[in-house]
Design a protein around this motif. Structure first.
Motif, PDB file in Angstrom:
ATOM      1  N   SER A   1       9.824  -2.066   8.223  1.00 21.37           N
ATOM      2  CA  SER A   1      10.812  -1.802   7.168  1.00 21.37           C
ATOM      3  C   SER A   1      10.146  -1.105   5.983  1.00 21.37           C
ATOM      4  CB  SER A   1      11.480  -3.103   6.728  1.00 21.37           C
ATOM      5  OG  SER A   1      10.516  -4.032   6.306  1.00 21.37           O
ATOM      6  N   LYS A   2      10.916  -0.228   5.359  1.00 19.66           N
ATOM      7  CA  LYS A   2      10.439   0.530   4.215  1.00 19.66           C
ATOM      8  C   LYS A   2      10.191  -0.440   3.054  1.00 19.66           C
ATOM      9  CE  LYS A   2      11.635   4.648   1.621  1.00 19.66           C
ATOM     10  NZ  LYS A   2      12.591   5.741   1.460  1.00 19.66           N
ATOM     11  N   PRO A   3       9.053  -0.287   2.342  1.00 19.73           N
ATOM     12  CA  PRO A   3       8.785  -1.206   1.233  1.00 19.73           C
ATOM     13  C   PRO A   3       9.769  -0.995   0.084  1.00 19.73           C
ATOM     14  CG  PRO A   3       7.079   0.487   1.359  1.00 19.73           C
ATOM     15  CD  PRO A   3       7.987   0.674   2.539  1.00 19.73           C
ATOM     16  N   PRO A   4       9.976  -2.021  -0.729  1.00 20.10           N
ATOM     17  CA  PRO A   4      10.879  -1.866  -1.880  1.00 20.10           C
ATOM     18  C   PRO A   4      10.304  -0.868  -2.878  1.00 20.10           C
ATOM     19  CG  PRO A   4       9.681  -3.939  -2.020  1.00 20.10           C
ATOM     20  CD  PRO A   4       9.342  -3.335  -0.691  1.00 20.10           C
ATOM     21  N   LYS A   5      11.122  -0.456  -3.830  1.00 23.14           N
ATOM     22  CA  LYS A   5      10.685   0.472  -4.882  1.00 23.14           C
ATOM     23  C   LYS A   5      10.922  -0.158  -6.245  1.00 23.14           C
ATOM     24  CE  LYS A   5       9.571   4.632  -3.190  1.00 23.14           C
ATOM     25  NZ  LYS A   5       8.337   5.311  -3.481  1.00 23.14           N
ATOM     26  N   ILE A   6       9.989   0.047  -7.130  1.00 23.83           N
ATOM     27  CA  ILE A   6      10.114  -0.392  -8.522  1.00 23.83           C
ATOM     28  C   ILE A   6      10.895   0.666  -9.295  1.00 23.83           C
ATOM     29  CG2 ILE A   6       8.744  -0.741 -10.647  1.00 23.83           C
ATOM     30  CD1 ILE A   6       8.603  -3.086  -8.698  1.00 23.83           C
TER      31      ILE A   6
ATOM     32  N   THR B   1       0.820  -1.218   0.000  1.00 23.65           N
ATOM     33  CA  THR B   1       0.000   0.000   0.000  1.00 23.65           C
ATOM     34  C   THR B   1       0.853   1.268   0.000  1.00 23.65           C
ATOM     35  OG1 THR B   1      -0.095   0.231   2.403  1.00 23.65           O
ATOM     36  CG2 THR B   1      -1.797  -1.152   1.366  1.00 23.65           C
ATOM     37  N   GLY B   2       2.114   1.114   0.407  1.00 27.21           N
ATOM     38  CA  GLY B   2       2.995   2.273   0.529  1.00 27.21           C
ATOM     39  C   GLY B   2       3.049   2.837   1.930  1.00 27.21           C
ATOM     40  N   PHE B   3       2.273   2.288   2.849  1.00 20.69           N
ATOM     41  CA  PHE B   3       2.251   2.794   4.220  1.00 20.69           C
ATOM     42  C   PHE B   3       3.143   1.951   5.121  1.00 20.69           C
ATOM     43  CE2 PHE B   3      -1.460   4.757   2.474  1.00 20.69           C
ATOM     44  CZ  PHE B   3      -1.494   5.988   3.101  1.00 20.69           C
ATOM     45  N   TYR B   4       3.883   2.650   5.974  1.00 19.88           N
ATOM     46  CA  TYR B   4       4.752   2.003   6.943  1.00 19.88           C
ATOM     47  C   TYR B   4       5.155   3.063   7.959  1.00 19.88           C
ATOM     48  CZ  TYR B   4       8.561   4.387   4.574  1.00 19.88           C
ATOM     49  OH  TYR B   4       9.364   5.369   4.042  1.00 19.88           O
TER      50      TYR B   4
ATOM     51  N   ASP C   1       0.623 -10.155   4.387  1.00 18.59           N
ATOM     52  CA  ASP C   1       1.748  -9.870   5.283  1.00 18.59           C
ATOM     53  C   ASP C   1       1.804  -8.371   5.557  1.00 18.59           C
ATOM     54  OD1 ASP C   1       2.792 -12.423   5.734  1.00 18.59           O
ATOM     55  OD2 ASP C   1       3.939 -12.385   3.868  1.00 18.59           O
ATOM     56  N   LEU C   2       0.688  -7.685   5.499  1.00 18.60           N
ATOM     57  CA  LEU C   2       0.642  -6.239   5.664  1.00 18.60           C
ATOM     58  C   LEU C   2       1.014  -5.830   7.089  1.00 18.60           C
ATOM     59  CD1 LEU C   2      -2.685  -5.492   3.745  1.00 18.60           C
ATOM     60  CD2 LEU C   2      -0.339  -5.438   2.861  1.00 18.60           C
ATOM     61  N   ASN C   3       1.592  -4.654   7.217  1.00 21.42           N
ATOM     62  CA  ASN C   3       1.968  -4.155   8.541  1.00 21.42           C
ATOM     63  C   ASN C   3       0.782  -3.441   9.194  1.00 21.42           C
ATOM     64  OD1 ASN C   3       2.109  -1.197   7.933  1.00 21.42           O
ATOM     65  ND2 ASN C   3       3.777  -1.838   6.573  1.00 21.42           N
ATOM     66  N   SER C   4       0.926  -3.105  10.455  1.00 21.38           N
ATOM     67  CA  SER C   4      -0.182  -2.503  11.209  1.00 21.38           C
ATOM     68  C   SER C   4      -0.611  -1.156  10.641  1.00 21.38           C
ATOM     69  CB  SER C   4       0.187  -2.370  12.685  1.00 21.38           C
ATOM     70  OG  SER C   4       1.336  -1.566  12.852  1.00 21.38           O
ATOM     71  N   ASP C   5       0.326  -0.378  10.070  1.00 19.06           N
ATOM     72  CA  ASP C   5      -0.042   0.904   9.466  1.00 19.06           C
ATOM     73  C   ASP C   5      -0.941   0.687   8.250  1.00 19.06           C
ATOM     74  OD1 ASP C   5       1.463   2.889  11.085  1.00 19.06           O
ATOM     75  OD2 ASP C   5       3.160   1.685  10.404  1.00 19.06           O
ATOM     76  N   GLU C   6      -0.649  -0.344   7.478  1.00 21.22           N
ATOM     77  CA  GLU C   6      -1.468  -0.655   6.309  1.00 21.22           C
ATOM     78  C   GLU C   6      -2.864  -1.116   6.734  1.00 21.22           C
ATOM     79  OE1 GLU C   6       1.261  -2.198   2.811  1.00 21.22           O
ATOM     80  OE2 GLU C   6       1.686  -3.289   4.676  1.00 21.22           O
TER      81      GLU C   6
END
Length: 157
Positions: free
Chosen positions: A16-21, A8-11, A131-136
């Motif tokens: 950990s910061k999500p990867p970038k394309i 989603t882009g939220f963290y 596997d989404l984080n709590s912020d997502e």
């Protein structure tokens, strides 16, 4: 499909910061494949603060459509309409064949899977495989998406 952490882009700092394309590579691939097949790229909308995807508008194979790519994972989709908060996903076998060498092209069966939230839960815990984080998960509870595609390609700020 299993939704990966950060899609989603939220963290937050605790996640950990999500990867970038590589967005430049994506645009190059789009221009190359579309022009090679007699089409043209009409517009490229870079991800904004409230979006987690890049939107390439194109005319190809006698169709006017959008090619969407999540900026964190190589998830691609096609759409005929992309408006704030509403995307009309479509399947395009010709384009899927071209792009599937580079990206995971999602079809409408995957994108239109209903989002299942546990009823009666104050936090609206997501029942779909993830596997989404709590912020997502907080964002999902707030925005209340109806389909998995609205999580992968979102307009959340």
């Amino acid at each position: 499909m299993k939704l990966p952490n950060g899609v989603t882009g939220f963290y937050s700092a605790e996640h950990s910061k999500p990867p970038k394309i590589d967005q430049k590579q994506f645009k190059q691939i789009c221009f190359s494949l579309i022009s090679r097949n007699g089409g043209e790229v009409v517009n490229v909308k870079e991800p904004q603060v409230a979006t987690n995807f890049i939107d390439v508008e194109a005319k190809v194979f006698n169709k006017h459509l959008h090619i969407l790519l999540n900026v964190h994972y190589p998830f691609m989709a096609f759409a005929i309409n992309v408006e704030y908060g509403k995307i009309t996903f479509i399947d395009d076998p010709e384009l899927s064949k071209l792009f599937s060498r580079y990206y995971n092209v999602l079809d409408t069966n995957e994108l239109n899977v209903p989002v299942l939230l546990r009823q009666g839960s104050k936090k609206g815990i997501l029942q779909n495989d993830h596997d989404l984080n709590s912020d997502e998960l907080k964002q999902i509870t707030y925005w209340n998406p109806e389909r998995i595609g609205e999580i992968i390609f979102n307009f959340w700020d």
